[in-house]
Structures are given as C-alpha cells and as structure tokens.
Design a protein around this motif. Sequence first.
Motif, PDB file in Angstrom:
ATOM      1  N   GLN A  26       0.845  -1.185   0.000  1.00 51.45           N
ATOM      2  CA  GLN A  26       0.000   0.000   0.000  1.00 51.45           C
ATOM      3  C   GLN A  26       0.887   1.244   0.000  1.00 51.45           C
ATOM      4  OE1 GLN A  26      -2.454   0.251   3.429  1.00 51.45           O
ATOM      5  NE2 GLN A  26      -4.021   1.486   2.430  1.00 51.45           N
ATOM      6  N   ASP A  27       0.455   2.261  -0.707  1.00 53.96           N
ATOM      7  CA  ASP A  27       1.208   3.514  -0.728  1.00 53.96           C
ATOM      8  C   ASP A  27       1.257   4.100   0.679  1.00 53.96           C
ATOM      9  OD1 ASP A  27       1.723   3.363  -3.403  1.00 53.96           O
ATOM     10  OD2 ASP A  27      -0.043   4.528  -3.988  1.00 53.96           O
ATOM     11  N   PHE A  28       2.364   4.748   0.989  1.00 46.79           N
ATOM     12  CA  PHE A  28       2.576   5.257   2.342  1.00 46.79           C
ATOM     13  C   PHE A  28       1.516   6.291   2.710  1.00 46.79           C
ATOM     14  CE2 PHE A  28       4.628   8.101   5.408  1.00 46.79           C
ATOM     15  CZ  PHE A  28       4.951   7.176   6.382  1.00 46.79           C
ATOM     16  N   HIS A  29       1.172   7.168   1.775  1.00 49.65           N
ATOM     17  CA  HIS A  29       0.212   8.234   2.089  1.00 49.65           C
ATOM     18  C   HIS A  29      -1.231   7.729   2.162  1.00 49.65           C
ATOM     19  CE1 HIS A  29       0.113   8.020  -2.290  1.00 49.65           C
ATOM     20  NE2 HIS A  29      -1.083   8.577  -2.233  1.00 49.65           N
ATOM     21  N   LEU A  30      -1.471   6.481   1.727  1.00 49.61           N
ATOM     22  CA  LEU A  30      -2.814   5.913   1.797  1.00 49.61           C
ATOM     23  C   LEU A  30      -3.017   5.014   3.016  1.00 49.61           C
ATOM     24  CD1 LEU A  30      -3.368   4.971  -1.939  1.00 49.61           C
ATOM     25  CD2 LEU A  30      -4.257   6.958  -0.718  1.00 49.61           C
ATOM     26  N   ARG A  31      -1.995   4.806   3.791  1.00 49.88           N
ATOM     27  CA  ARG A  31      -2.112   3.927   4.949  1.00 49.88           C
ATOM     28  C   ARG A  31      -2.973   4.554   6.026  1.00 49.88           C
ATOM     29  NH1 ARG A  31       4.127   1.898   5.655  1.00 49.88           N
ATOM     30  NH2 ARG A  31       4.247   0.829   3.661  1.00 49.88           N
ATOM     31  N   GLN A  32      -3.705   3.696   6.713  1.00 50.73           N
ATOM     32  CA  GLN A  32      -4.575   4.144   7.784  1.00 50.73           C
ATOM     33  C   GLN A  32      -3.768   4.183   9.090  1.00 50.73           C
ATOM     34  OE1 GLN A  32      -7.668   5.058   7.197  1.00 50.73           O
ATOM     35  NE2 GLN A  32      -8.191   5.572   9.302  1.00 50.73           N
ATOM     36  N   ALA A  33      -3.816   5.300   9.794  1.00 45.32           N
ATOM     37  CA  ALA A  33      -3.089   5.428  11.062  1.00 45.32           C
ATOM     38  C   ALA A  33      -3.777   4.585  12.132  1.00 45.32           C
ATOM     39  CB  ALA A  33      -3.039   6.886  11.491  1.00 45.32           C
ATOM     40  N   GLN A  34      -2.970   3.965  12.991  1.00 47.29           N
ATOM     41  CA  GLN A  34      -3.516   3.165  14.076  1.00 47.29           C
ATOM     42  C   GLN A  34      -4.008   4.068  15.191  1.00 47.29           C
ATOM     43  OE1 GLN A  34      -0.170   0.595  14.933  1.00 47.29           O
ATOM     44  NE2 GLN A  34      -1.214  -1.115  13.935  1.00 47.29           N
ATOM     45  N   THR A  35      -5.059   3.619  15.872  1.00 49.56           N
ATOM     46  CA  THR A  35      -5.594   4.394  16.984  1.00 49.56           C
ATOM     47  C   THR A  35      -4.705   4.218  18.208  1.00 49.56           C
ATOM     48  OG1 THR A  35      -6.970   2.563  17.745  1.00 49.56           O
ATOM     49  CG2 THR A  35      -7.945   4.070  16.114  1.00 49.56           C
ATOM     50  N   VAL A  36      -4.924   5.066  19.192  1.00 45.96           N
ATOM     51  CA  VAL A  36      -4.159   4.992  20.434  1.00 45.96           C
ATOM     52  C   VAL A  36      -4.404   3.659  21.129  1.00 45.96           C
ATOM     53  CG1 VAL A  36      -3.850   6.040  22.704  1.00 45.96           C
ATOM     54  CG2 VAL A  36      -4.165   7.488  20.708  1.00 45.96           C
ATOM     55  N   GLU A  37      -5.663   3.197  21.108  1.00 45.16           N
ATOM     56  CA  GLU A  37      -5.997   1.924  21.743  1.00 45.16           C
ATOM     57  C   GLU A  37      -5.251   0.765  21.081  1.00 45.16           C
ATOM     58  OE1 GLU A  37      -8.295   4.141  20.820  1.00 45.16           O
ATOM     59  OE2 GLU A  37      -9.077   4.803  22.756  1.00 45.16           O
ATOM     60  N   GLU A  38      -5.170   0.780  19.743  1.00 46.42           N
ATOM     61  CA  GLU A  38      -4.463  -0.289  19.027  1.00 46.42           C
ATOM     62  C   GLU A  38      -2.976  -0.276  19.359  1.00 46.42           C
ATOM     63  OE1 GLU A  38      -7.248  -0.639  15.016  1.00 46.42           O
ATOM     64  OE2 GLU A  38      -5.495   0.666  15.016  1.00 46.42           O
ATOM     65  N   LEU A  39      -2.392   0.912  19.444  1.00 51.08           N
ATOM     66  CA  LEU A  39      -0.972   1.008  19.790  1.00 51.08           C
ATOM     67  C   LEU A  39      -0.710   0.521  21.215  1.00 51.08           C
ATOM     68  CD1 LEU A  39      -0.144   4.465  18.179  1.00 51.08           C
ATOM     69  CD2 LEU A  39       0.585   2.230  17.372  1.00 51.08           C
TER      70      LEU A  39
END
Length: 199
Positions: A26-39
């Motif tokens: 996946q392209d870097f700019h299209l990646r979904q950021a992880q939530t705080v809970e997931e981290l």
Amino acid sequence: MKKNLQLKGIICLTILVMVSFVNHAQDFHLRQAQTVEELLLKKDPNRTYALINKEKYLVVENLRLNTRDRFYVGNLIRFKTKDGFVFEDDIYEVKDSSFVVTALNQTTNRYEYVEIKLDEVTKIYKRPKRKIGIGWQTFSPFGYLVFEWAAWGVSPLQNNKWPIAAALTVAQPLFTIVSNQFRSRRITENYRLRVFQSF
C-alpha cells in the motif's frame, strides 16, 4: 555456462518477487493510522485491558526512590509467602486486599485458584532464579588461549594469560550466585505491596 544460467535465473526470480511485493504494498500516504488503543494493545495488552475495564491491579512501591512496578491481571508474578511457599504464576484476579493466582497443585496435577492476602507476601522476585550450570560457556575464557596456540603457536601452559582465564572461569558461577541474591525485594517499610484501581 550452467552456473551463469542458474545465477541469471535466481536474479530474475528475485526481481519478480520484489516487483510483486511492491505492487501489492500500500502507498505510504494511503495507509490508515492506528488508533491509540491499538498502539497500547500492541505494547502491553494486560495494562490496556485494565485501563479500559477499570480493573484493580497490584503495585510494588519503592518509597525511597518513589518508583512503582505494576502487575495486571494476566501478568506473571513471582513472590514468597510467610509460610515459605514460592509462587511463580499468572494473576487471575485482584481484590481489595488480596489477589488470586493460578497455581499447579502437584498432588492432583491440576491448576487451582489460590487467594493470597497482601500481608502474607514477604518477597517479590524480579526474575526467575538462575541455575548454576557448568557448560562450554563456563570454559569460554580458555578459548582465547586455544586461539593463540593455533594462530601463533603459544602453548596454553606457557601462556601468561592462563591465570586470568582460570579466574574468569571460576568467577562465572559466583556471578550467578550474587545475581540470585539481588533478584528479590523484601516487603518492608521501604517496599509496599498495594492494590490500585484504574479510573
């Protein structure tokens, strides 16, 4: 000729695999950021569940250094009781003035729930007890003497470094004994075991 063909085949296969990974990535700019809970769940799941569910947890406080070690439900805890029993088990539940661990009953060969009151705990162990073993790593300091013998022809008996190698070999079990002595924290006026709750 055959070696050149094999080398070309390996290079082509490597390039094809790399291209397929690039196409499916996946392209870097299209990646979904992880939530705080997931981290937080990735880093320490037991602590995250305790915070989300507002559970109770154990805290070992060092009053001199003002530090705290936390033990959540599901964490492994090592401790000694007033009766002299040493436990190394997972925390099943934390109550107001006690906690429950899952311990193996060697008579019935089954796991049972054992409730321990806070005032029964006399020591908390930071790590398991290391066994004093003698193996090839114990005699590893003599490896340098063998290396000098093979490389420069210096006999190990005539080498002036053999007393240092012998001293290091004898010191290794002593280091293990000393390390085992400093692995515990005695519950005294400097160390307290308490129950906290997440809010």
